[in-house]
Design a protein around this motif. Sequence first.
Motif, PDB file in Angstrom:
ATOM      1  N   ALA A   9       0.891  -1.070  -0.025  1.00  0.00           N
ATOM      2  CA  ALA A   9       0.181   0.018   0.011  1.00  0.00           C
ATOM      3  C   ALA A   9       0.782   1.204   0.008  1.00  0.00           C
ATOM      4  O   ALA A   9       2.006   1.244   0.639  1.00  0.00           O
ATOM      5  N   PRO A  10       0.344   2.473  -0.823  1.00  0.00           N
ATOM      6  CA  PRO A  10       1.052   3.528  -0.816  1.00  0.00           C
ATOM      7  C   PRO A  10       1.297   4.198   0.732  1.00  0.00           C
ATOM      8  O   PRO A  10       0.500   3.889   1.832  1.00  0.00           O
ATOM      9  N   LEU A  11       2.264   4.910   0.883  1.00  0.00           N
ATOM     10  CA  LEU A  11       2.700   5.650   2.122  1.00  0.00           C
ATOM     11  C   LEU A  11       2.238   6.997   2.281  1.00  0.00           C
ATOM     12  O   LEU A  11       2.428   7.617   1.283  1.00  0.00           O
ATOM     13  N   VAL A  12       1.541   7.373   3.348  1.00  0.00           N
ATOM     14  CA  VAL A  12       1.143   8.996   3.522  1.00  0.00           C
ATOM     15  C   VAL A  12       2.117   9.453   4.469  1.00  0.00           C
ATOM     16  O   VAL A  12       2.271   8.760   5.666  1.00  0.00           O
ATOM     17  N   LEU A  13       2.750  10.784   4.426  1.00  0.00           N
ATOM     18  CA  LEU A  13       3.270  11.201   5.539  1.00  0.00           C
ATOM     19  C   LEU A  13       2.918  12.190   6.243  1.00  0.00           C
ATOM     20  O   LEU A  13       2.094  13.119   5.161  1.00  0.00           O
ATOM     21  N   ALA A  14       2.442  12.336   7.439  1.00  0.00           N
ATOM     22  CA  ALA A  14       1.892  13.528   8.032  1.00  0.00           C
ATOM     23  C   ALA A  14       2.689  14.044   9.247  1.00  0.00           C
ATOM     24  O   ALA A  14       3.762  13.358   9.848  1.00  0.00           O
ATOM     25  N   LEU A  15       2.440  15.427   9.548  1.00  0.00           N
ATOM     26  CA  LEU A  15       3.174  16.170  10.596  1.00  0.00           C
ATOM     27  C   LEU A  15       2.657  15.607  11.982  1.00  0.00           C
ATOM     28  O   LEU A  15       1.469  15.667  12.076  1.00  0.00           O
ATOM     29  N   ALA A  16       3.437  15.148  12.703  1.00  0.00           N
ATOM     30  CA  ALA A  16       2.907  14.876  14.222  1.00  0.00           C
ATOM     31  C   ALA A  16       3.010  16.050  15.085  1.00  0.00           C
ATOM     32  O   ALA A  16       3.876  16.703  15.267  1.00  0.00           O
ATOM     33  N   LEU A  17       1.814  16.338  15.753  1.00  0.00           N
ATOM     34  CA  LEU A  17       1.614  17.298  16.660  1.00  0.00           C
ATOM     35  C   LEU A  17       1.716  17.126  18.180  1.00  0.00           C
ATOM     36  O   LEU A  17       1.380  15.728  18.552  1.00  0.00           O
ATOM     37  N   ASP A  18       2.081  17.744  19.016  1.00  0.00           N
ATOM     38  CA  ASP A  18       1.951  17.735  20.341  1.00  0.00           C
ATOM     39  C   ASP A  18       0.485  17.228  20.563  1.00  0.00           C
ATOM     40  O   ASP A  18      -0.566  17.441  20.165  1.00  0.00           O
ATOM     41  N   GLY A 152       7.161  15.812  15.281  1.00  0.00           N
ATOM     42  CA  GLY A 152       7.638  14.466  14.257  1.00  0.00           C
ATOM     43  C   GLY A 152       6.975  14.550  13.179  1.00  0.00           C
ATOM     44  O   GLY A 152       6.302  15.044  12.774  1.00  0.00           O
ATOM     45  N   VAL A 153       7.182  13.143  12.453  1.00  0.00           N
ATOM     46  CA  VAL A 153       6.675  12.880  11.100  1.00  0.00           C
ATOM     47  C   VAL A 153       6.132  11.528  11.136  1.00  0.00           C
ATOM     48  O   VAL A 153       6.869  10.532  11.494  1.00  0.00           O
ATOM     49  N   GLN A 154       4.761  11.411  11.100  1.00  0.00           N
ATOM     50  CA  GLN A 154       4.352  10.024  10.882  1.00  0.00           C
ATOM     51  C   GLN A 154       4.175   9.551   9.693  1.00  0.00           C
ATOM     52  O   GLN A 154       3.945   9.940   8.741  1.00  0.00           O
ATOM     53  N   VAL A 155       4.572   8.086   9.443  1.00  0.00           N
ATOM     54  CA  VAL A 155       4.390   7.232   8.378  1.00  0.00           C
ATOM     55  C   VAL A 155       3.323   6.417   8.470  1.00  0.00           C
ATOM     56  O   VAL A 155       3.316   5.583   9.271  1.00  0.00           O
ATOM     57  N   HIS A 156       2.299   6.355   7.593  1.00  0.00           N
ATOM     58  CA  HIS A 156       1.261   5.421   7.481  1.00  0.00           C
ATOM     59  C   HIS A 156       1.349   4.788   6.166  1.00  0.00           C
ATOM     60  O   HIS A 156       1.882   5.425   5.088  1.00  0.00           O
ATOM     61  N   ARG A 157       0.430   3.428   6.351  1.00  0.00           N
ATOM     62  CA  ARG A 157       0.208   2.983   4.897  1.00  0.00           C
ATOM     63  C   ARG A 157      -1.433   3.441   4.708  1.00  0.00           C
ATOM     64  O   ARG A 157      -2.149   3.289   5.503  1.00  0.00           O
ATOM     65  N   TYR A 158      -1.634   3.661   3.424  1.00  0.00           N
ATOM     66  CA  TYR A 158      -3.125   3.955   3.057  1.00  0.00           C
ATOM     67  C   TYR A 158      -3.712   2.851   2.680  1.00  0.00           C
ATOM     68  O   TYR A 158      -3.296   2.049   1.674  1.00  0.00           O
ATOM     69  N   LEU A 159      -4.882   2.557   3.553  1.00  0.00           N
ATOM     70  CA  LEU A 159      -5.616   1.245   3.171  1.00  0.00           C
ATOM     71  C   LEU A 159      -6.771   1.607   2.308  1.00  0.00           C
ATOM     72  O   LEU A 159      -7.734   1.019   2.958  1.00  0.00           O
ATOM     73  N   GLY A 160      -6.833   2.460   1.311  1.00  0.00           N
ATOM     74  CA  GLY A 160      -8.073   2.682   0.872  1.00  0.00           C
ATOM     75  C   GLY A 160      -9.132   3.567   1.515  1.00  0.00           C
ATOM     76  O   GLY A 160     -10.480   3.751   1.370  1.00  0.00           O
ATOM     77  N   GLY A 161      -8.865   4.378   2.576  1.00  0.00           N
ATOM     78  CA  GLY A 161      -9.502   5.129   3.321  1.00  0.00           C
ATOM     79  C   GLY A 161      -8.874   5.339   4.697  1.00  0.00           C
ATOM     80  O   GLY A 161      -8.151   6.407   4.786  1.00  0.00           O
ATOM     81  N   PRO A 162      -9.059   4.294   5.485  1.00  0.00           N
ATOM     82  CA  PRO A 162      -8.138   4.301   6.770  1.00  0.00           C
ATOM     83  C   PRO A 162      -6.664   4.314   6.570  1.00  0.00           C
ATOM     84  O   PRO A 162      -6.310   3.943   5.493  1.00  0.00           O
ATOM     85  N   TRP A 163      -5.925   4.637   7.507  1.00  0.00           N
ATOM     86  CA  TRP A 163      -4.480   4.649   7.621  1.00  0.00           C
ATOM     87  C   TRP A 163      -4.059   3.593   8.492  1.00  0.00           C
ATOM     88  O   TRP A 163      -4.649   3.582   9.575  1.00  0.00           O
ATOM     89  N   ALA A 165      -0.835   3.001  10.725  1.00  0.00           N
ATOM     90  CA  ALA A 165       0.471   3.650  11.463  1.00  0.00           C
ATOM     91  C   ALA A 165       1.564   2.701  11.259  1.00  0.00           C
ATOM     92  O   ALA A 165       1.388   1.412  11.629  1.00  0.00           O
ATOM     93  N   VAL A 166       2.742   3.086  10.762  1.00  0.00           N
ATOM     94  CA  VAL A 166       3.899   2.350  10.618  1.00  0.00           C
ATOM     95  C   VAL A 166       4.759   2.848  11.571  1.00  0.00           C
ATOM     96  O   VAL A 166       5.393   2.216  12.238  1.00  0.00           O
ATOM     97  N   GLU A 167       5.218   4.168  11.681  1.00  0.00           N
ATOM     98  CA  GLU A 167       6.264   4.652  12.781  1.00  0.00           C
ATOM     99  C   GLU A 167       6.074   6.107  12.998  1.00  0.00           C
ATOM    100  O   GLU A 167       5.597   6.990  11.717  1.00  0.00           O
ATOM    101  N   THR A 168       6.191   6.734  14.116  1.00  0.00           N
ATOM    102  CA  THR A 168       6.207   8.204  14.055  1.00  0.00           C
ATOM    103  C   THR A 168       7.824   8.442  14.561  1.00  0.00           C
ATOM    104  O   THR A 168       8.146   7.824  15.648  1.00  0.00           O
ATOM    105  N   VAL A 169       8.277   9.262  13.534  1.00  0.00           N
ATOM    106  CA  VAL A 169       9.633   9.781  13.985  1.00  0.00           C
ATOM    107  C   VAL A 169       9.761  10.984  14.450  1.00  0.00           C
ATOM    108  O   VAL A 169       9.376  12.024  14.094  1.00  0.00           O
TER     109      VAL A 169
END
Length: 182
Positions: A9-18, A152-163, A165-169
Amino acid sequence: MSAPGAGPAPLVLALALDDADQRHLDELRRRHFPPERLRVGAHVTLFHALPGEELPAVLDAVREACRRPGFAVEVAGARSLGRGTALVLRSAELDALRADLAGRFTPWLTRQDAQRFSAHVTVQNFVSPAEARELLARLSAGFVPWTVRATGVQVHRYLGGPWEAVETVPLGRAPGEPVSRT
């Protein structure tokens, strides 16, 4: 998960917040997003679709780019998405982090991810234009900017709607900042 033979599945990267900032934005999204369409919490998407088969290289690049201190991000206002409403974010540090990563991911960028970055949090989508205009007016009335903290930066797998979580760096610590012993 992906279809057989389709590759990872493709990867989605998002900004991690407090955590407190994330809870506040999640609540705004829950309040205004159509519940039947709500698959993920509030997020600041950095990249929408990096190749899943490149996960090790993506994680290496994210870990390298996150060797910078955490930073503040201004929630500067609200803007229309046509059939939704978003909060506009401003931060030179966020722009620099995103540009750094984009440079590392150039061969893999989709057309969407190669466009100019416009940091935002979508708090409403998939509604009528009239409903979106009404929320934009309410959010804009007396709007006072505030800041959230990037962690940080969150790395997720895109599962056709839901994500998934793989890792938060985490972002690194500021120069001279003591190391936490907790």
